[in-house]
Scaffold this motif. Structure first.
Motif, PDB file in Angstrom:
ATOM      1  N   GLU A  23      -6.034  -0.036 -11.650  1.00  0.00           N
ATOM      2  CA  GLU A  23      -6.835  -1.034 -12.373  1.00  0.00           C
ATOM      3  C   GLU A  23      -6.566  -2.445 -11.854  1.00  0.00           C
ATOM      4  OE1 GLU A  23      -5.979  -0.599 -16.502  1.00  0.00           O
ATOM      5  OE2 GLU A  23      -6.803   1.447 -16.619  1.00  0.00           O
ATOM      6  N   ALA A  24      -5.290  -2.737 -11.559  1.00  0.00           N
ATOM      7  CA  ALA A  24      -4.935  -4.067 -11.058  1.00  0.00           C
ATOM      8  C   ALA A  24      -5.522  -4.310  -9.674  1.00  0.00           C
ATOM      9  CB  ALA A  24      -3.414  -4.208 -11.013  1.00  0.00           C
ATOM     10  N   VAL A  25      -5.540  -3.281  -8.832  1.00  0.00           N
ATOM     11  CA  VAL A  25      -6.130  -3.403  -7.492  1.00  0.00           C
ATOM     12  C   VAL A  25      -7.630  -3.668  -7.587  1.00  0.00           C
ATOM     13  CG1 VAL A  25      -6.689  -2.094  -5.399  1.00  0.00           C
ATOM     14  CG2 VAL A  25      -4.370  -2.034  -6.325  1.00  0.00           C
ATOM     15  N   LYS A  26      -8.289  -2.946  -8.475  1.00  0.00           N
ATOM     16  CA  LYS A  26      -9.729  -3.142  -8.657  1.00  0.00           C
ATOM     17  C   LYS A  26     -10.041  -4.515  -9.253  1.00  0.00           C
ATOM     18  CE  LYS A  26     -11.022   1.736  -9.272  1.00  0.00           C
ATOM     19  NZ  LYS A  26     -11.532   2.740 -10.252  1.00  0.00           N
ATOM     20  N   ARG A  27      -9.159  -4.976 -10.123  1.00  0.00           N
ATOM     21  CA  ARG A  27      -9.387  -6.245 -10.818  1.00  0.00           C
ATOM     22  C   ARG A  27      -9.458  -7.423  -9.851  1.00  0.00           C
ATOM     23  NH1 ARG A  27      -6.078  -5.292 -14.635  1.00  0.00           N
ATOM     24  NH2 ARG A  27      -4.245  -6.278 -13.697  1.00  0.00           N
ATOM     25  N   VAL A  28      -8.697  -7.370  -8.761  1.00  0.00           N
ATOM     26  CA  VAL A  28      -8.741  -8.471  -7.787  1.00  0.00           C
ATOM     27  C   VAL A  28      -9.760  -8.213  -6.687  1.00  0.00           C
ATOM     28  CG1 VAL A  28      -6.375  -9.193  -8.255  1.00  0.00           C
ATOM     29  CG2 VAL A  28      -6.807  -7.507  -6.454  1.00  0.00           C
ATOM     30  N   GLY A  29     -10.499  -7.119  -6.814  1.00  0.00           N
ATOM     31  CA  GLY A  29     -11.614  -6.870  -5.896  1.00  0.00           C
ATOM     32  C   GLY A  29     -11.268  -6.174  -4.601  1.00  0.00           C
ATOM     33  N   ILE A  30     -10.098  -5.561  -4.507  1.00  0.00           N
ATOM     34  CA  ILE A  30      -9.727  -4.856  -3.272  1.00  0.00           C
ATOM     35  C   ILE A  30     -10.480  -3.531  -3.195  1.00  0.00           C
ATOM     36  CG2 ILE A  30      -7.839  -3.740  -2.004  1.00  0.00           C
ATOM     37  CD1 ILE A  30      -5.918  -5.740  -3.262  1.00  0.00           C
ATOM     38  N   CYS A  31     -11.203  -3.324  -2.091  1.00  0.00           N
ATOM     39  CA  CYS A  31     -11.914  -2.060  -1.903  1.00  0.00           C
ATOM     40  C   CYS A  31     -11.462  -1.336  -0.634  1.00  0.00           C
ATOM     41  CB  CYS A  31     -13.420  -2.294  -1.869  1.00  0.00           C
ATOM     42  SG  CYS A  31     -13.964  -3.412  -0.570  1.00  0.00           S
ATOM     43  N   ARG A  32     -10.604  -1.992   0.155  1.00  0.00           N
ATOM     44  CA  ARG A  32     -10.075  -1.397   1.385  1.00  0.00           C
ATOM     45  C   ARG A  32      -8.778  -2.127   1.719  1.00  0.00           C
ATOM     46  NH1 ARG A  32     -12.064   1.221   6.183  1.00  0.00           N
ATOM     47  NH2 ARG A  32     -11.019   0.492   8.079  1.00  0.00           N
ATOM     48  N   ILE A  33      -7.804  -1.368   2.268  1.00  0.00           N
ATOM     49  CA  ILE A  33      -6.526  -1.982   2.633  1.00  0.00           C
ATOM     50  C   ILE A  33      -6.274  -1.769   4.123  1.00  0.00           C
ATOM     51  CG2 ILE A  33      -4.026  -1.986   2.261  1.00  0.00           C
ATOM     52  CD1 ILE A  33      -4.541  -1.046  -0.601  1.00  0.00           C
ATOM     53  N   GLU A  34      -6.329  -2.861   4.861  1.00  0.00           N
ATOM     54  CA  GLU A  34      -6.000  -2.825   6.288  1.00  0.00           C
ATOM     55  C   GLU A  34      -4.482  -3.034   6.404  1.00  0.00           C
ATOM     56  OE1 GLU A  34      -7.822  -2.335   8.947  1.00  0.00           O
ATOM     57  OE2 GLU A  34      -9.871  -2.383   8.165  1.00  0.00           O
ATOM     58  N   GLY A  35      -3.754  -2.019   6.006  1.00  0.00           N
ATOM     59  CA  GLY A  35      -2.302  -2.105   5.974  1.00  0.00           C
ATOM     60  C   GLY A  35      -1.711  -0.843   5.395  1.00  0.00           C
ATOM     61  N   ARG A  36      -0.641  -0.977   4.616  1.00  0.00           N
ATOM     62  CA  ARG A  36       0.093   0.196   4.129  1.00  0.00           C
ATOM     63  C   ARG A  36       0.443   0.050   2.654  1.00  0.00           C
ATOM     64  NH1 ARG A  36       4.721  -1.327   8.297  1.00  0.00           N
ATOM     65  NH2 ARG A  36       4.123  -3.283   7.297  1.00  0.00           N
ATOM     66  N   ILE A  37       0.762   1.197   2.058  1.00  0.00           N
ATOM     67  CA  ILE A  37       1.481   1.201   0.784  1.00  0.00           C
ATOM     68  C   ILE A  37       2.953   1.306   1.148  1.00  0.00           C
ATOM     69  CG2 ILE A  37       1.839   2.346  -1.419  1.00  0.00           C
ATOM     70  CD1 ILE A  37      -0.978   1.238  -1.073  1.00  0.00           C
ATOM     71  N   ILE A  38       3.732   0.318   0.699  1.00  0.00           N
ATOM     72  CA  ILE A  38       5.156   0.309   1.045  1.00  0.00           C
ATOM     73  C   ILE A  38       5.984   0.377  -0.235  1.00  0.00           C
ATOM     74  CG2 ILE A  38       7.018  -0.897   2.229  1.00  0.00           C
ATOM     75  CD1 ILE A  38       4.987  -2.348   3.901  1.00  0.00           C
ATOM     76  N   ALA A  39       6.906   1.329  -0.251  1.00  0.00           N
ATOM     77  CA  ALA A  39       7.836   1.451  -1.381  1.00  0.00           C
ATOM     78  C   ALA A  39       9.106   0.691  -1.036  1.00  0.00           C
ATOM     79  CB  ALA A  39       8.141   2.920  -1.650  1.00  0.00           C
ATOM     80  N   ASP A  40       9.372  -0.375  -1.766  1.00  0.00           N
ATOM     81  CA  ASP A  40      10.587  -1.155  -1.551  1.00  0.00           C
ATOM     82  C   ASP A  40      11.731  -0.493  -2.324  1.00  0.00           C
ATOM     83  OD1 ASP A  40      12.646  -2.945  -1.420  1.00  0.00           O
ATOM     84  OD2 ASP A  40      11.508  -4.689  -2.074  1.00  0.00           O
ATOM     85  N   ASP A  41      12.474   0.331  -1.624  1.00  0.00           N
ATOM     86  CA  ASP A  41      13.579   1.093  -2.213  1.00  0.00           C
ATOM     87  C   ASP A  41      14.931   0.496  -1.846  1.00  0.00           C
ATOM     88  OD1 ASP A  41      13.417   1.655   0.464  1.00  0.00           O
ATOM     89  OD2 ASP A  41      13.637   3.831   0.272  1.00  0.00           O
ATOM     90  N   SER A  42      14.952  -0.789  -1.541  1.00  0.00           N
ATOM     91  CA  SER A  42      16.157  -1.417  -0.984  1.00  0.00           C
ATOM     92  C   SER A  42      17.211  -1.793  -2.012  1.00  0.00           C
ATOM     93  CB  SER A  42      15.759  -2.668  -0.189  1.00  0.00           C
ATOM     94  OG  SER A  42      15.092  -3.610  -1.024  1.00  0.00           O
ATOM     95  N   LEU A  43      16.836  -1.983  -3.269  1.00  0.00           N
ATOM     96  CA  LEU A  43      17.741  -2.579  -4.250  1.00  0.00           C
ATOM     97  C   LEU A  43      19.004  -1.754  -4.482  1.00  0.00           C
ATOM     98  CD1 LEU A  43      18.040  -5.010  -6.190  1.00  0.00           C
ATOM     99  CD2 LEU A  43      17.018  -3.574  -7.973  1.00  0.00           C
ATOM    100  N   PHE A  44      18.883  -0.427  -4.491  1.00  0.00           N
ATOM    101  CA  PHE A  44      20.021   0.454  -4.756  1.00  0.00           C
ATOM    102  C   PHE A  44      20.702   0.949  -3.480  1.00  0.00           C
ATOM    103  CE2 PHE A  44      19.210   2.206  -9.338  1.00  0.00           C
ATOM    104  CZ  PHE A  44      19.302   0.910  -9.818  1.00  0.00           C
ATOM    105  N   GLY A  45      20.266   0.481  -2.329  1.00  0.00           N
ATOM    106  CA  GLY A  45      20.843   0.970  -1.085  1.00  0.00           C
ATOM    107  C   GLY A  45      20.379   2.375  -0.757  1.00  0.00           C
ATOM    108  N   ASP A  46      20.972   2.967   0.272  1.00  0.00           N
ATOM    109  CA  ASP A  46      20.527   4.275   0.754  1.00  0.00           C
ATOM    110  C   ASP A  46      21.425   5.433   0.317  1.00  0.00           C
ATOM    111  OD1 ASP A  46      18.514   2.922   2.038  1.00  0.00           O
ATOM    112  OD2 ASP A  46      19.559   2.845   3.973  1.00  0.00           O
ATOM    113  N   GLU A  47      22.519   5.142  -0.375  1.00  0.00           N
ATOM    114  CA  GLU A  47      23.393   6.226  -0.841  1.00  0.00           C
ATOM    115  C   GLU A  47      22.778   6.855  -2.081  1.00  0.00           C
ATOM    116  OE1 GLU A  47      28.058   6.432  -0.802  1.00  0.00           O
ATOM    117  OE2 GLU A  47      27.418   5.754  -2.790  1.00  0.00           O
TER     118      GLU A  47
END
Length: 500
Positions: A135-159
């Motif tokens: 809903e938030a993506v549609k609300r700002v009018g995005i209909c195509r993404i020339e890029g990626r979905i990125i999951a920022d999993d950095s906060l807890f480290g990799d262990e």
């Protein structure tokens, strides 16, 4: 008449003294059971109001507590973070949106360690985060993404897991790794279909389907119960299946861990956007993947689309303790480390816990802590230590009304729903259980009309069956608070008052 009153009073005192001595001996009598001859046993019964230890046995020795460790983690979390604390998961985008609604940039989910995101045990429906993001993506009018979905999993480290966990636990749901971006309880259901004895069972389905998963299948169908072994490390998309399963099973379900929950969330969101007609030109990735492959990381700031709030900590703790959820506990441990030291690491979390209780006057010498859930057999604490923690938490009026009910009711809820069933104590004790190979433990509270008691029963290396040990523990608990004593004292006091 006066002589009669004095006699009654002396008799009452004699009975009271005999009862108190009997009370003190109950723990020792229990520990002398033949099935515990080679066991390590620690018992403590403490009056919450005055801290007096009423009954104890070996109560200073560190003993492996299994999942009773969750009481230490949850009590510390609710004291330091407060019952209204919530995790927040922001979604933002980098780059710009052109006039045609094309985002020239990335859509990023930043993890905060929320264990309830997409959880079937949350008060919020599992699909709400995805729906709100769409809903938030549609609300700002995005209909195509020339890029990626990125999951920022950095906060807890990799262990993802404690180095003290056993390798055979890691592929099962209870041994799942955690991330600062968890999703769908970090587990999935693998369904097998078996044929005649001696044949190889087939993998029927995976729900949800984990993209890229592969399996080495060396299972065999047998006429008996079977014993399955699954091996696989966090972040690895390969699982090794061996052992046996019952023959002629059309649907034999295994609860397994998702290898990379952050990546799975990014993939799931990418699929949801694609199904809604929002095309994404590149494959979803995680910060861990970008960093390990030396790709540049996206900007840590951008245009915020959504900030998704978790359930309250009070509810999270209740859900965790009743169901004995290891993943929830590990997320709380790392978040404690982050909040108190600025670094979300297991060691930081355990140091925070040890320091907190030491500052509050509790002897922490017996506390050896390698995780927040109790899955490591290397964890230790004493019966006296956990009773002191329970006592202090119950005395804190600001949290006791939330923490104490987070422990499941015996004979009613969670892992103690069969304990004391059909007895006078059914539904009257709140106990957290802990069990693993040759480990059987309980800790919690018993509350009567006037008093509250903290109770800990920690047993390692018992002989005989777990079922028999459980029956002996039930007998011990039923004899712990003798009703007859109170009846006698009441009658004597009544006589004294009447004669007076």
């Amino acid at each position: 008449m006066m002589n009669s009153r004095w006699i009654m009073m002396i008799l009452a005192l004699v009975i009271a003294g005999a009862w108190e001595k009997s009370y003190a001996n109950k723990a020792e009598d229990f520990a002398e059971n033949e099935s515990l001859r080679s066991a390590t046993v620690g018992i403590c019964v403490m009056d919450v109001k005055n801290g007096k230890v009423l009954s104890h046995y070996n109560d200073r020795q560190g003993i492996t507590p299994a999942s009773v460790m969750k009481l230490v983690t949850s009590a510390t979390a609710i004291k330091l973070l407060g019952p209204s604390f919530r995790f927040h998961t922001p979604v933002y985008y980098t780059g710009k949106i052109d006039a045609k609604g094309v985002l020239h940039g990335d859509l990023i989910i930043r993890g905060s360690g929320d264990p309830t995101l997409g959880s079937r045990y949350s008060l919020q429906r599992p699909g709400l985060f995805l729906d709100n993001t769409l809903e938030a993506v549609k609300r700002v009018g995005i209909c195509r993404i020339e890029g990626r979905i990125i999951a920022d999993d950095s906060l807890f480290g990799d262990e993802a897991v404690s180095p003290k966990w056993m390798v055979e636990d890691l592929a099962w749901d209870y041994g799942c790794g955690i991330s600062s971006l968890n999703y769908a309880d970090n587990n999935y259901t693998l369904t097998l279909r078996s044929g005649e004895p001696g044949t190889t069972p087939q993998i029927a389905s995976s729900r949800p389907d984990i993209p890229g998963m592969s399996y080495s299948n060396r299972l065999q169908s047998i006429a008996g119960k079977g014993e399955i072994r699954i091996y696989g490390a966090p972040y690895s998309l390969h699982r090794d299946l061996s052992g046996t399963i019952p023959a002629r099973k059309e649907s034999y379900k295994l609860s397994c861990s998702i290898p990379d929950p952050a990546l799975y969330l990014a993939q799931t969101l990418s699929e949801a956007l694609d199904s809604a007609g929002i095309y994404i030109t590149q494959l979803p990735v995680t910060f861990r993947y970008l960093r390990e492959n030396q790709y540049p990381l996206p900007s840590p700031t951008g245009n915020t689309l959504l900030e998704f709030a978790s359930d309250s900590l009070g509810y999270i703790i209740h859900s965790m303790n009743v169901r004995s959820d290891n993943m929830y506990a590990e997320c709380l441990l790392k978040r404690l480390g982050l909040e108190q030291t600025g670094k979300a690491a297991t060691d930081n979390g355990t140091d925070v816990i040890r320091s907190f209780w030491h500052r509050n006057g509790i002897d922490t010498c017996s506390l050896i802590m390698y995780d927040g859930s109790g899955l490591s057999a290397a964890n230790k604490f004493s019966a006296r230590f956990i009773c002191d923690v329970l006592m202090q938490t119950a005395r804190d009026a600001s949290i006791s009304g939330i923490f104490v009910p987070s422990l499941p009711l015996a004979a009613k809820e969670g892992t103690v729903r069969t304990l004391l069933s059909g007895t006078k104590l059914a539904g009257k004790l709140r106990l957290k259980s802990g069990s693993m190979a040759r480990v059987h433990c309980y800790a919690g509270y018993y509350t009567d009309k006037k008093n509250q008691y903290a109770i800990a029963i920690l047993i390692n290396n018992f002989n005989g069956s777990r079922a028999d040990l459980k029956k002996n523990i039930e007998k011990f608990l039923l004899n712990l608070f003798p009703d007859n004593y109170f009846i006698i004292i009441f009658v004597l006091i009544f006589i004294l008052l009447k004669d007076g």
